[in-house]
Motif scaffolding. Sequence first.
Motif, PDB file in Angstrom:
ATOM      1  N   VAL A   1      53.655  37.846  31.643  1.00  0.00           N
ATOM      2  CA  VAL A   1      53.996  36.872  32.679  1.00  0.00           C
ATOM      3  C   VAL A   1      54.916  35.771  32.164  1.00  0.00           C
ATOM      4  CG1 VAL A   1      53.067  35.134  34.252  1.00  0.00           C
ATOM      5  CG2 VAL A   1      51.862  37.301  33.940  1.00  0.00           C
ATOM      6  N   LYS A   2      54.609  35.221  30.990  1.00  0.00           N
ATOM      7  CA  LYS A   2      55.395  34.098  30.467  1.00  0.00           C
ATOM      8  C   LYS A   2      56.739  34.528  29.885  1.00  0.00           C
ATOM      9  CE  LYS A   2      51.384  31.205  29.400  1.00  0.00           C
ATOM     10  NZ  LYS A   2      50.653  30.455  28.340  1.00  0.00           N
ATOM     11  N   ALA A   3      56.955  35.854  29.728  1.00  0.00           N
ATOM     12  CA  ALA A   3      58.188  36.344  29.108  1.00  0.00           C
ATOM     13  C   ALA A   3      59.297  36.590  30.120  1.00  0.00           C
ATOM     14  CB  ALA A   3      57.908  37.623  28.324  1.00  0.00           C
ATOM     15  N   GLY A   4      58.947  36.823  31.367  1.00  0.00           N
ATOM     16  CA  GLY A   4      59.975  37.110  32.360  1.00  0.00           C
ATOM     17  C   GLY A   4      59.402  37.770  33.599  1.00  0.00           C
ATOM     18  N   PRO A   5      60.280  38.140  34.532  1.00  0.00           N
ATOM     19  CA  PRO A   5      59.832  38.613  35.847  1.00  0.00           C
ATOM     20  C   PRO A   5      59.714  40.127  36.008  1.00  0.00           C
ATOM     21  CG  PRO A   5      62.182  38.224  35.904  1.00  0.00           C
ATOM     22  CD  PRO A   5      61.733  37.893  34.493  1.00  0.00           C
ATOM     23  N   ARG A   6      59.961  40.887  34.948  1.00  0.00           N
ATOM     24  CA  ARG A   6      60.092  42.327  35.160  1.00  0.00           C
ATOM     25  C   ARG A   6      58.803  43.073  35.465  1.00  0.00           C
ATOM     26  NH1 ARG A   6      63.594  44.592  30.251  1.00  0.00           N
ATOM     27  NH2 ARG A   6      62.187  43.227  29.088  1.00  0.00           N
ATOM     28  N   GLY A   7      57.653  42.628  34.988  1.00  0.00           N
ATOM     29  CA  GLY A   7      56.430  43.399  35.174  1.00  0.00           C
ATOM     30  C   GLY A   7      56.525  44.705  34.403  1.00  0.00           C
ATOM     31  N   TYR A   8      56.183  45.826  35.049  1.00  0.00           N
ATOM     32  CA  TYR A   8      56.314  47.139  34.417  1.00  0.00           C
ATOM     33  C   TYR A   8      57.780  47.565  34.565  1.00  0.00           C
ATOM     34  CZ  TYR A   8      51.254  46.994  35.129  1.00  0.00           C
ATOM     35  OH  TYR A   8      49.930  46.620  35.139  1.00  0.00           O
ATOM     36  N   PHE A   9      58.421  47.942  33.444  1.00  0.00           N
ATOM     37  CA  PHE A   9      59.869  48.139  33.555  1.00  0.00           C
ATOM     38  C   PHE A   9      60.422  49.428  32.953  1.00  0.00           C
ATOM     39  CE2 PHE A   9      59.229  45.805  29.604  1.00  0.00           C
ATOM     40  CZ  PHE A   9      60.101  46.415  28.700  1.00  0.00           C
ATOM     41  N   ALA A  10      59.615  50.241  32.281  1.00  0.00           N
ATOM     42  CA  ALA A  10      60.153  51.471  31.694  1.00  0.00           C
ATOM     43  C   ALA A  10      59.027  52.371  31.214  1.00  0.00           C
ATOM     44  CB  ALA A  10      61.093  51.147  30.525  1.00  0.00           C
ATOM     45  N   VAL A  11      59.376  53.638  30.962  1.00  0.00           N
ATOM     46  CA  VAL A  11      58.443  54.591  30.364  1.00  0.00           C
ATOM     47  C   VAL A  11      59.082  55.188  29.118  1.00  0.00           C
ATOM     48  CG1 VAL A  11      57.269  55.250  32.490  1.00  0.00           C
ATOM     49  CG2 VAL A  11      59.331  56.473  31.800  1.00  0.00           C
ATOM     50  N   ALA A  12      58.249  55.741  28.252  1.00  0.00           N
ATOM     51  CA  ALA A  12      58.727  56.428  27.052  1.00  0.00           C
ATOM     52  C   ALA A  12      57.565  57.255  26.509  1.00  0.00           C
ATOM     53  CB  ALA A  12      59.221  55.436  25.993  1.00  0.00           C
ATOM     54  N   LYS A  13      57.863  58.109  25.552  1.00  0.00           N
ATOM     55  CA  LYS A  13      56.829  58.936  24.939  1.00  0.00           C
ATOM     56  C   LYS A  13      56.779  58.635  23.437  1.00  0.00           C
ATOM     57  CE  LYS A  13      56.326  63.290  26.122  1.00  0.00           C
ATOM     58  NZ  LYS A  13      56.546  64.766  26.224  1.00  0.00           N
ATOM     59  N   ILE A  14      55.574  58.493  22.894  1.00  0.00           N
ATOM     60  CA  ILE A  14      55.406  58.225  21.465  1.00  0.00           C
ATOM     61  C   ILE A  14      55.453  59.537  20.685  1.00  0.00           C
ATOM     62  CG2 ILE A  14      53.848  57.350  19.682  1.00  0.00           C
ATOM     63  CD1 ILE A  14      52.824  55.327  21.667  1.00  0.00           C
ATOM     64  N   GLU A  15      56.296  59.577  19.687  1.00  0.00           N
ATOM     65  CA  GLU A  15      56.434  60.790  18.873  1.00  0.00           C
ATOM     66  C   GLU A  15      55.620  60.734  17.593  1.00  0.00           C
ATOM     67  OE1 GLU A  15      60.212  61.628  16.686  1.00  0.00           O
ATOM     68  OE2 GLU A  15      60.191  63.472  17.886  1.00  0.00           O
ATOM     69  N   GLN A  16      55.575  59.540  16.973  1.00  0.00           N
ATOM     70  CA  GLN A  16      54.955  59.441  15.647  1.00  0.00           C
ATOM     71  C   GLN A  16      54.596  57.991  15.343  1.00  0.00           C
ATOM     72  OE1 GLN A  16      57.637  60.727  12.555  1.00  0.00           O
ATOM     73  NE2 GLN A  16      56.125  60.578  10.922  1.00  0.00           N
ATOM     74  N   ILE A  17      53.551  57.792  14.546  1.00  0.00           N
ATOM     75  CA  ILE A  17      53.158  56.467  14.064  1.00  0.00           C
ATOM     76  C   ILE A  17      53.330  56.431  12.552  1.00  0.00           C
ATOM     77  CG2 ILE A  17      51.320  54.746  13.910  1.00  0.00           C
ATOM     78  CD1 ILE A  17      52.140  55.288  16.763  1.00  0.00           C
ATOM     79  N   ILE A  18      54.020  55.413  12.059  1.00  0.00           N
ATOM     80  CA  ILE A  18      54.204  55.272  10.611  1.00  0.00           C
ATOM     81  C   ILE A  18      53.910  53.833  10.195  1.00  0.00           C
ATOM     82  CG2 ILE A  18      55.962  57.088  10.519  1.00  0.00           C
ATOM     83  CD1 ILE A  18      58.088  54.859  10.305  1.00  0.00           C
ATOM     84  N   PRO A  19      53.486  53.623   8.939  1.00  0.00           N
ATOM     85  CA  PRO A  19      53.320  52.244   8.452  1.00  0.00           C
ATOM     86  C   PRO A  19      54.674  51.547   8.447  1.00  0.00           C
ATOM     87  CG  PRO A  19      52.215  53.821   7.009  1.00  0.00           C
ATOM     88  CD  PRO A  19      53.082  54.625   7.922  1.00  0.00           C
ATOM     89  N   LYS A  20      54.676  50.276   8.767  1.00  0.00           N
ATOM     90  CA  LYS A  20      55.924  49.527   8.737  1.00  0.00           C
ATOM     91  C   LYS A  20      56.265  49.181   7.292  1.00  0.00           C
ATOM     92  CE  LYS A  20      58.285  45.475  10.616  1.00  0.00           C
ATOM     93  NZ  LYS A  20      58.166  44.280  11.481  1.00  0.00           N
ATOM     94  N   PRO A  21      57.438  49.578   6.801  1.00  0.00           N
ATOM     95  CA  PRO A  21      57.803  49.307   5.411  1.00  0.00           C
ATOM     96  C   PRO A  21      57.747  47.812   5.077  1.00  0.00           C
ATOM     97  CG  PRO A  21      59.333  50.862   6.407  1.00  0.00           C
ATOM     98  CD  PRO A  21      58.478  50.337   7.509  1.00  0.00           C
ATOM     99  N   LYS A  22      57.132  47.512   3.946  1.00  0.00           N
ATOM    100  CA  LYS A  22      57.065  46.149   3.422  1.00  0.00           C
ATOM    101  C   LYS A  22      56.359  45.167   4.354  1.00  0.00           C
ATOM    102  CE  LYS A  22      61.380  46.796   0.822  1.00  0.00           C
ATOM    103  NZ  LYS A  22      62.737  46.289   0.567  1.00  0.00           N
ATOM    104  N   SER A  23      55.510  45.677   5.224  1.00  0.00           N
ATOM    105  CA  SER A  23      54.769  44.803   6.141  1.00  0.00           C
ATOM    106  C   SER A  23      53.321  45.288   6.245  1.00  0.00           C
ATOM    107  CB  SER A  23      55.419  44.797   7.530  1.00  0.00           C
ATOM    108  OG  SER A  23      56.732  44.280   7.477  1.00  0.00           O
ATOM    109  N   ALA A  24      52.496  44.795   5.356  1.00  0.00           N
ATOM    110  CA  ALA A  24      51.091  45.205   5.335  1.00  0.00           C
ATOM    111  C   ALA A  24      50.409  44.884   6.656  1.00  0.00           C
ATOM    112  CB  ALA A  24      50.365  44.510   4.189  1.00  0.00           C
ATOM    113  N   GLY A  25      49.653  45.839   7.166  1.00  0.00           N
ATOM    114  CA  GLY A  25      48.901  45.617   8.394  1.00  0.00           C
ATOM    115  C   GLY A  25      49.690  45.834   9.669  1.00  0.00           C
ATOM    116  N   ARG A  26      50.956  46.265   9.563  1.00  0.00           N
ATOM    117  CA  ARG A  26      51.759  46.520  10.758  1.00  0.00           C
ATOM    118  C   ARG A  26      52.245  47.972  10.739  1.00  0.00           C
ATOM    119  NH1 ARG A  26      52.187  42.200  13.839  1.00  0.00           N
ATOM    120  NH2 ARG A  26      53.442  43.417  15.307  1.00  0.00           N
ATOM    121  N   PHE A  27      52.467  48.496  11.936  1.00  0.00           N
ATOM    122  CA  PHE A  27      52.872  49.887  12.079  1.00  0.00           C
ATOM    123  C   PHE A  27      54.005  50.002  13.088  1.00  0.00           C
ATOM    124  CE2 PHE A  27      48.630  49.860  10.449  1.00  0.00           C
ATOM    125  CZ  PHE A  27      48.548  50.963   9.604  1.00  0.00           C
ATOM    126  N   LEU A  28      54.685  51.138  13.044  1.00  0.00           N
ATOM    127  CA  LEU A  28      55.777  51.406  13.976  1.00  0.00           C
ATOM    128  C   LEU A  28      55.474  52.676  14.759  1.00  0.00           C
ATOM    129  CD1 LEU A  28      58.872  50.761  11.667  1.00  0.00           C
ATOM    130  CD2 LEU A  28      57.833  49.170  13.300  1.00  0.00           C
TER     131      LEU A  28
END
Length: 307
Positions: free
Chosen positions: A46-73
């Motif tokens: 809500v606080k970011a803008g007016p778009r609400g739901y704005f797109a779809v996509a499909k997740i292919e893979q989850i990997i650890p985020k390089p050089k960022s402990a505790g985060r993933f991509l």
Amino acid sequence: MTKLVLLHKADSIYEDEPDLVYDFPSIYLKAMNEAVGDWIVYYEPVKAGPRGYFAVAKIEQIIPKPKSAGRFLALISPGSFLAFDTFVPRLSNGTPFETSLIAPDGTPKKGGIVQQAVRRLSEADFARIVNIGLPPNLEQQEENRYSPSLPGFKEEMLTFERPVLERLTRRPYRDIAFRRSVREAYDNRCAMSGLKLKNGGGRPEVQAAHIRPVEEKGTDSVRNGLALSGTLHWMFDRGLVSIADDCETILVSHNKVPADVVQRLLRHNGKLLKPSNPLHAPHPENLRWHRENRFGQVVGDVPISWN
């Protein structure tokens, strides 16, 4: 597998590119792993803008985020991202589209799950959101927009309602959704010539060009698109014109394109006309791909005659 809603802010401090990758903390890892191979819906808080739901996509893979402990991509499956033709509001008649966000008394919940960046989404809620954002009759809408149905024919008789997932993967449907979003972003004006031409029925002459082709892992994001006239679209696809690394100077393969052709076709300042919304401007990486893989190579029909 499971479907999800992913919150995304246009000015996110994380490495989010909705059509390519989603950056998230380990707290959501379990849910994200469950969604690998399935579809997600992007949602703007809500606080970011007016778009609400704005797109779809499909997740292919989850990997650890390089050089960022505790985060993933979460890597997005190539060719799966598709922006909604119409943004879906957060509420329908005061009630959330997501069943999990409805309180026992029927009112919207507050706090807690509402503020989560990753939320599980039921199949029914997913279908309802997508059917509004990417309606089953989008192809018919586009055709009737410039060529109204003949008297006596009802639109419902001409429309074949395809299942949600079939529409999301069907190339003709995606091409129409992409074309509509690119044309709208550029106000039906060619980004290289600056011309805004329409035929007698009001149909825009401008076309939607993929900067990086879908078959080369390009996406259907408006940021991978340019609104171009038919001739300039042809030239762009064949590497006769491109965009410099400043993301605005039009490059011309002068040893293949005569000067008088350049003078007639391109804007006098030699600069790309950009969308009014900076979020829709061509992505620098897509432009770089075109320069390195298309420009100067004369892809397709050769030799070229300018007579």
